[in-house]
Structures are given as structure tokens and as C-alpha cells.
Enzyme design. Structure first.
Site, PDB file in Angstrom:
ATOM      1  N   HIS A 199     -54.853 -28.891  -1.290  1.00  0.00           N
ATOM      2  CA  HIS A 199     -54.529 -27.837  -0.337  1.00  0.00           C
ATOM      3  C   HIS A 199     -53.020 -27.611  -0.319  1.00  0.00           C
ATOM      4  CE1 HIS A 199     -54.167 -26.024   3.735  1.00  0.00           C
ATOM      5  NE2 HIS A 199     -55.413 -25.624   3.545  1.00  0.00           N
ATOM      6  N   GLU A 217     -58.075 -23.549  -0.827  1.00  0.00           N
ATOM      7  CA  GLU A 217     -56.779 -22.979  -0.448  1.00  0.00           C
ATOM      8  C   GLU A 217     -55.629 -23.702  -1.140  1.00  0.00           C
ATOM      9  OE1 GLU A 217     -57.482 -21.184   3.952  1.00  0.00           O
ATOM     10  OE2 GLU A 217     -57.029 -23.318   3.869  1.00  0.00           O
ATOM     11  N   CYS A 230     -53.759 -19.457  11.507  1.00  0.00           N
ATOM     12  CA  CYS A 230     -52.560 -20.276  11.302  1.00  0.00           C
ATOM     13  C   CYS A 230     -51.359 -19.441  10.858  1.00  0.00           C
ATOM     14  CB  CYS A 230     -52.841 -21.389  10.296  1.00  0.00           C
ATOM     15  SG  CYS A 230     -53.547 -20.835   8.758  1.00  0.00           S
TER      16      CYS A 230
END
Length: 811
Positions: free
Chosen positions: A272, A324, A408
Site C-alpha cells: 500500500h 492501492e 482520506c
């Protein structure tokens, strides 16, 4: 140990100066940051963006927190309100924390009584939600078992619960609020929570032995240590760093969380992207504060892998939507690039800390690239719409949004934008580093002096910079001016990207007289006795330059990017005569004119010239083109866009004619296939990528849109076309996806069937050829002709594997 690490950091620079015969010696002292509150911008590029952040982005984000129940969750946890916990994630608490941090930075620069009072009210909710022992994660306090997949049934049960991630953002917000206002209201909440974390986690008997899961608490604890001086916060930050990759307490080792092996053994950036950037920022903080050269050596190895094999030309990181995060070396696909906005911000954090540890301009070079391209592309010029991912190519399917279920990025943008002045300067003993060129006035405190620095410049649109130096006391010291890699012959400080031409010379003068400043570690160093009113002029060449990628970056082969100064440019359909981008190529050496357009996109430099356009019959003609800064695309509506432009006709794409498939609506049918089952028994969801008419090169070609069945393994999955009108069809070609990723193994299916829509029912076609599941080619199926308004394929996934489709044609 302290002496050793300073020698390690400074050795290269010392050797470089000695070889030049210069009497100047770099100070044996730490490099110190200059607070953003000491630097005041009044330029035409950043100052308006920061003001928009203050007046639009921050209020907008707070409104979304109100609408989406973020504040309600704190009120419920504090017994101030009854109701059900809202939101879909265990880390929703961080949204208010991040916006509080950004608002605090804004308050420090420009006081706003109403905002100050608003923050007080929000902080009172947060304080009320804190449990007596300091614990603070609202979904746990509120016993939201709907989210138990994240956190379990009790505190600290799961490594990926994000409880420590919540804590980290709390500490960051608390420190910012305390430094901006002098109030301890949120800082005291953070300290109580940090004391609990230090008690619960650690190497001792009865403590929990595992890393943080989603990093940020490492650098947050380091920041809390610097504010409070409490040694246990630094010790716990170091503990989380050391525990990473050890597999203690039975937690699974995972590349996704950079937890696959101890950091000291890591040499490739994986998993990530945001977690990676945050983790290595925290490691850099711990290494600097504890004078640990071993951890810094590990960071250098990991950074080199990132900068030489996994860094986008825009400064973005993280190529894949799956997880991600990062793919293998040189996987730098453009259309499907993830490049999460938060990851670009994390890249700035990490590179800034690497600069502070070394004084090497290569880290500031990567920081600047991310800052001017990958970060600000994540927010609209209006300040109220955001990108989560930032592709370098689009067919027009991308559009910024006001908010996200997983929100986020908007909050991260608000806290980052206000802090941009932080990255401009640094001091080392009496010396001054100039990292960024922005019109501004700064008050710097060195070891033995106070120095005012004023910059006058139109950077990044122009390369002329005038710095007026006003030391309080006349003194001998060094002024270090970063000469960006782009002003020399290195877009990035590795061989990942190169310019196709040689740089023109830059120049520096002091009080009107040209000087030949020593250049080492990327900084032109002017060492002299400075007096008030001395003027330094820097002239960086702002020619338009073409950038070539390393040949191992497959998706960039045959293409060139366009750069002027620190700004990457792109073609957007809005500016092209035919509204198309992919049918054009621009040979290397094509003249381009740069001009400032005050009426376009809040004022930008645009590039114009003559491109080549490939017609549908294969002929080529000259057409005018206009290129805009990549960071400003999608501010006038969705459209085609590309950063990497073909340099020859071979790599341009002839605009395809519409087909039955390309005109179809693509759906996932969320129901088991049953013969003659009514349409009403199914649930439809929109899908994308299988009818875009991009030709795959192989089954692992994820460079263009495709469809995959996320988190599905060994199940029967479907994909359907809803045609724009009835057609008689008798053949399909399916190109199956097949590639490895730590978020799932994607394999060709075990088998598949094809169905056609008959009224409201789905019926299996009468196949005239075998169903095949081969890799790296189209799998054709002939069937008895049917007249229908839709087709549906049903793929039985292999046991333990997922799958997907890259392209699906219909005849």
C-alpha cells in the site's frame, strides 16, 4: 554514535568541497526545519491556492464531516447524543482530525475568530468521546459491530483495525492546534491517548507485540516527543518501527503493510503506497532522533528502488488500484495509474525527512516534482472537488468528487496545502538552505543570527529569482541554493527518466556580479560575509523539454512527456480542435511556444505548437495543439487527457469506429446464473473497461481499463452487455485477465458460458465452437445467431483465484 551519523550524512559533501580546494567546510550540525509560520507567501501560484484552501476546502470538508456523521459519532461516544454510529470505516475519526490540523495551520498564518471558535466546539466533542483511560476510537466505543470486520469485538483485537492510525492523526492535529493557538485542549486529549498506547504496546510482558498496522503513529509519536520532551513517546515510535516485519503475537506477515520482513532487511518498496510513505517517514524521524545509521541505510535502499523503478513522472507513487499500491519494478501504467493523492503527500513527507537527514538536493527534487504535479492535481482549482486517484491518461471517465465514502484524501489535502511554506527553507548552524522558489518573505533564526530572506519571482512560470538577504548582524555563512535536476540534465535523480536534449546553463549573481558557486549535493553554495541588502539573482532556464522513460517502463515506450520547469504538461481534449488526444503524436524536436494565459484555469502557462494527427484512413496531417499543466486538468469537465504523448505514428491510436460492444452499457449481474431465471431476480451494478476498444498486448496488460472481480475467489461471476438496440449476433471474443498481485491472484477462469437476453430471461447460446480459456489471446466463440438486446458471460473462477476480463468484443 552522534558523530558517526553526522559523518555518514556529510561525508560526500565534505569530499566534494575538498576536491575543489574551497576552504569552506559544511557544519557538523543537524539540519533544522524552518516553521511554516516564519514564511509568508505573496506569490501568484501558491498564495491563492492556500487562500482557497482556507476559505473553501476547509469549510467544505467540515460541512461534509457534519453531513456524514463524523462529528455525531464523537457525540454518541461521549453520551451527548443518542443514535446509531454512522460511516463505513473504522478510521472515519481521522477525517475531522486532518481538517482540524489544516485549519490550525491556517489559523497560525491568518487568524480567524469564527474558525477558532468552531475548532473549540469540535474539540469539545472529541474530548467528550475519550474514555477515562485515554482510549479514543468512536466505532469501538459505540460498539458498532456492523464494522466488526475492521476492529473485532474488543479493543486492539486486529492489526488492521486502524485504532493506532486514528491515534496518529489525533496527535498530528493536536500538535498543530497547540502550536497555532497555544491551547492544550486537544493536546491533552492526545497525551492521554498516547500514554495509553505506550502502556498497551511494547516489548514487555503483558504488552501487545505487533506493529501499528496502518502507519502514521510512528511519525506522530515522534512529533509529540518533540513537543513534550517525553522520552517514552520516542521509545514507542521506535518500538513500532522495530516490530515491523517480525510476525510476533501471531499476526500475519504482509507485503501490503510493508510487514513482510524487518525494515533493516527491506530493499524494495511494496504494498500500500500511503502506508509505505507514512511508515518510511516515521522510520526517518526515528532514525534522526536516535541517530541510527542502520535504519537510514535501509531507507536509502528502499528510496532508491522507488525513485529508480516505481516513481511516476508526476511524482505520484502506487501504480495499482488493487491494494492501492505498488506493482513490480517499472510497472508505470498511465491509464490505470492509481497515484493516490494521499500517496503523493506521503511522498513529500518522506523526501522532506530524507533531505533533513542528508542535505542532499535529490530528495528536494522529488519533493518538488510531487508538490507541483501529483499533489495539487488531487484538488480542483475551486477547492471543493477532489481526486482520490490521479491517472496520467484518461478517456474522460475520471471526474473529481466533493467527498468519498473513504474520505482520506480531502482531509489530507486541507492539512497539507496550508503547510507548503514549511518545505522552502532549512538551516544548518549558520547556513541556510533554499529548497523552493516562491515569492515570499521569511524570518529565519540560525545558530547565531536572525536573517530575513525575501524572494521575488514568478516561479514556476518563470525561472528568474531574486533573493534579498538581510542578516540582523553582518556575518559569514553559506547560502545554499538548490539547482533543480530539471534545470540540469536529470528530471529525477536516477535513470528512470531522461531529457532528450541538453540543459542550457543557469546563472547566479551576487549584487549584480556573476559568481561561479560551488555545486555539490545539488546545491550551489555561496559562502561569503553577508550584509543587509545583499541581492542574489538566480536565472534557471525555462525551456520546454521532452522527457523519455527507461525502456523497461513498457507503457511509456515510443512516447515522450513534456516538461517546463517543475511543471509537467498534458494534452486535454478541451484544447484540441477535434477534442481528441490519442490520435496525435508530437515528434521529438517539435517547436513549442510557452505563453501565459491569465484567463485560463486561474492563470497558467500553456504550450502551443503543431502536432501530427493520424486519420481513420491512416493518413497523417498537421494540426495545432495546446498543452496545459497536468495539475489543472479536469477543471472544465471530463475529457480525454494524456501526459505521455506518442513521438511517432506507430504509437498513436487511430480513433476506432463504434461497435456493438463499445456502444453497450456494461453491467455486473449480482445473482447466480439459473436457466430461464427472470431478470427481476438479479441485482445490477455498473462495470467499466471491457468495451473501450484498447487492444491488450497480453493477459497481464493492465495498462488500459479492464474489469476484475475484486475479492472474489473460486466463485461464479458474471458480466453483461446491455445493447443500445436489438442486434443479431453470432460471435464473441474474450481476452481474459491473468496476473499476480498481493491483493489477489487473477487467473483465467476454469470455464465459462455465454447467455443472451430473451425478453426478461437469460438463455444459454447454442455454441458452435468450444469455450476456451487461453491466456494472451482472444478466446473466440461461435454460436447460433440470436437477435437480442444483451449478452452475459458467466465465468467460473478457479479455486482460490479471482479473475477478470480485459476486452470483450461482439459480432
Amino acid at each position: 554514535m552522534k558523530l558517526q551519523i553526522r559523518l555518514f550524512f556529510c561525508g560526500v559533501a565534505l569530499l566534494g568541497l575538498a576536491s575543489c580546494g574551497d576552504s569552506y567546510v559544511k557544519p557538523d550540525a543537524p539540519i533544522k526545519e524552518v516553521s511554516f509560520t516564519q514564511v509568508h507567501l505573496d506569490d501568484g501560484f501558491w498564495a491563492p491556492r492556500i487562500e482557497t484552501n482556507r476559505t473553501v476546502s476547509i469549510p467544505s470538508a467540515f460541512r461534509e464531516c457534519e453531513k456524514n456523521g463524523r462529528f455525531d459519532n464523537f457525540a454518541i461516544a461521549g453520551g451527548l447524543k443518542k443514535g446509531e454510529h454512522r460511516g463505513d470505516f473504522s478510521f472515519d475519526d481521522t477525517d475531522p482530525y486532518k481538517v482540524i490540523e489544516g485549519a490550525s495551520y491556517s489559523l497560525a498564518v491568518k487568524y480567524d475568530q469564527a474558525l477558532d471558535a468552531y475548532l473549540d466546539s469540535v474539540i469539545s466533542l472529541i474530548a467528550a468521546a475519550q474514555e477515562p483511560d485515554g482510549y479514543l476510537t468512536t466505532c469501538v466505543t459505540n460498539r458498532c459491530y456492523r464494522l466488526s470486520g475492521w476492529w473485532g469485538k474488543q479493543r486492539w483485537e486486529k492489526i488492521n483495525s486502524h485504532e493506532l492510525y486514528n491515534s496518529g492523526h489525533l496527535y498530528e492535529a493536536a500538535v498543530a492546534h497547540y502550536q497555532a493557538t497555544g491551547k492544550r485542549t486537544l493536546l491533552d486529549v492526545a497525551i492521554r491517548n498516547a500514554d495509553l498506547v505506550c502502556q498497551v504496546f511494547g516489548p514487555g510482558e503483558g504488552q501487545i507485540h505487533r506493529p501499528s498496522g496502518h502507519p502514521i503513529i510512528e511519525m506522530a509519536l515522534a512529533k509529540l516527543y518533540k513537543v513534550t520532551g517525553n522520552e517514552k513517546y520516542l521509545q514507542t515510535a521506535r518500538y513500532f518501527v522495530e516490530e515491523t516485519g517480525r510476525g510476533t503475537d501471531g499476526h500475519p506477515l504482509s507485503e501490503y503493510s510493508q510487514d513482510h520482513k524487518p525494515i533493516l532487511q527491506q530493499d524494495e518498496i511494496v504494498g500500500h503506497a500511503v502506508r509505505a510513505g507514512y511508515l518510511y517517514s516515521g522510520v526517518a524521524d526515528v532514525a534522526a532522533l536516535t541517530q541510527d545509521t542502520a535504519y537510514f541505510n535501509a531507507l536509502c535502499r528502499i528510496w532508491d528502488n522507488m525513485a529508480s523503478k516505481k516513481l511516476y513522472i508526476t511524482g505520484g507513487i502506487g501504480s495499482r488500484a488493487q491494494g492501492e499500491g505498488f506493482g513490480p519494478n517499472y510497472e508505470l501504467n498511465n491509464h490505470t495509474a492509481y497515484c493516490e493523492t494521499c500517496a503523493s503527500i506521503a511522498n513529500v513527507f518522506w523526501n522532506y525527512r530524507m533531505f533533513l537527514a542528508t542535505g542532499d538536493a535529490k530528495y528536494a527534487d522529488v519533493l518538488e516534482r510531487a508538490l507541483y504535479n501529483g499533489v495539487i492535481s488531487g484538488v480542483s482549482l475551486s477547492g471543493d472537488k477532489f481526486f482520490y486517484d490521479n491517472p496520467l491518461e484518461s478517456m474522460g471517465q475520471h471526474e473529481r468528487q466533493r467527498w468519498f465514502g473513504c474520505a482520506c484524501c480531502p482531509g489530507n489535502v486541507t492539512r497539507f496545502m496550508a503547510s507548503v511554506p514549511l518545505y522552502m527553507y532549512a538551516t544548518q548552524a549558520n547556513d541556510i538552505y533554499v529548497n523552493l522558489y516562491i515569492q515570499s518573505k521569511a524570518q529565519l533564526t540560525t545558530e547565531a543570527n536572525n536573517v530575513t530572506l525575501e524572494q521575488t519571482t514568478a516561479y514556476p512560470w518563470e525561472g528568474k529569482v531574486t533573493l534579498t538577504v538581510r542578516p540582523e548582524t553582518e556575518q559569514e555563512f553559506a547560502l545554499r541554493l538548490r539547482i533543480p535536476g530539471w534545470a540540469q540534465d536529470s528530471p529525477v535523480p536516477t535513470d528512470l527518466y531522461t531529457f532528450t536534449d541538453k540543459a542550457k546553463a543557469y546563472s547566479i549573481s551576487v549584487n549584480g556580479k556573476k559568481v561561479r558557486a560551488r555545486l555539490y549535493d545539488g546545491y550551489a553554495t555561496i559562502h561569503r560575509r553577508w550584509k543587509a541588502g545583499d541581492v542574489v539573482e538566480v536565472d534557471l532556464p525555462m525551456d520546454v523539454r521532452r522527457v523519455k522513460a527507461n525502456e523497461l517502463a513498457e507503457d511509456d515506450r515510443g512516447k515522450l512527456a513534456i516538461e517546463r520547469g517543475p511543471i509537467m504538461f498534458c494534452l486535454e481534449g478541451k484544447d484540441q480542435p477535434d477534442s481528441l488526444v490519442f490520435n496525435k503524436f508530437i515528434p521529438d524536436g517539435t517547436p513549442m511556444k510557452a505563453s501565459y494565459d491569465a484567463d485560463l484555469l486561474n492563470g497558467v502557462v500553456v504550450l502551443t505548437g503543431t502536432a501530427k494527427e493520424v486519420e481513420k484512413d491512416g493518413t497523417v496531417k498537421d494540426v495545432a495543439f495546446k498543452a496545459i499543466p497536468y495539475s489543472t486538468w479536469n477543471n472544465r469537465g471530463a475529457d480525454q487527457m494524456a501526459v505521455w504523448i506518442p513521438a511517432s505514428a506507430e504509437y498513436a491510436r487511430i480513433t476506432p469506429e463504434p461497435t456493438i460492444a463499445s456502444k453497450a452499457r456494461t453491467l455486473m449481474i449480482q445473482a447466480p446464473i439459473q436457466k430461464d431465471a427472470p431478470e427481476s431476480a438479479s441485482v445490477e451494478a455498473w462495470a467499466w473497461g471491457v468495451n473501450d476498444q484498447w487492444e491488450p498486448k497480453h493477459s497481464s496488460d493492465t495498462s488500459k481499463p479492464y474489469h476484475y472481480w475484486w475479492l472474489k475467489n473460486g466463485t461464479l461471476e458474471t458480466l453483461a452487455y446491455e445493447f443500445d438496440q436489438p442486434y443479431t449476433v453470432s460471435h464473441v471474443d474474450v481476452y481474459w485477465l491473468d496476473f499476480d498481485h498481493n491483493d489477489g491472484n487473477f487467473r483465467v477462469p476454469e470455464s465459462w458460458k455465454l447467455y443472451y437476453k430473451d425478453g426478461k430471461n437469460w438463455k444459454e447460446v447454442e455454441a458452435l465452437s468450444p469455450y476456451t480459456v487461453d491466456k494472451d489471446r482472444y478466446n473466440g466463440l461461435d454460436f447460433k445467431p440470436v437477435r437480442t438486446t444483451g449478452l452475459k458471460l458467466a465465468a467460473q473462477l478457479q479455486k482460490g483465484a479471482s479473475g477478470g476480463v480485459i476486452e470483450w468484443k461482439v459480432e
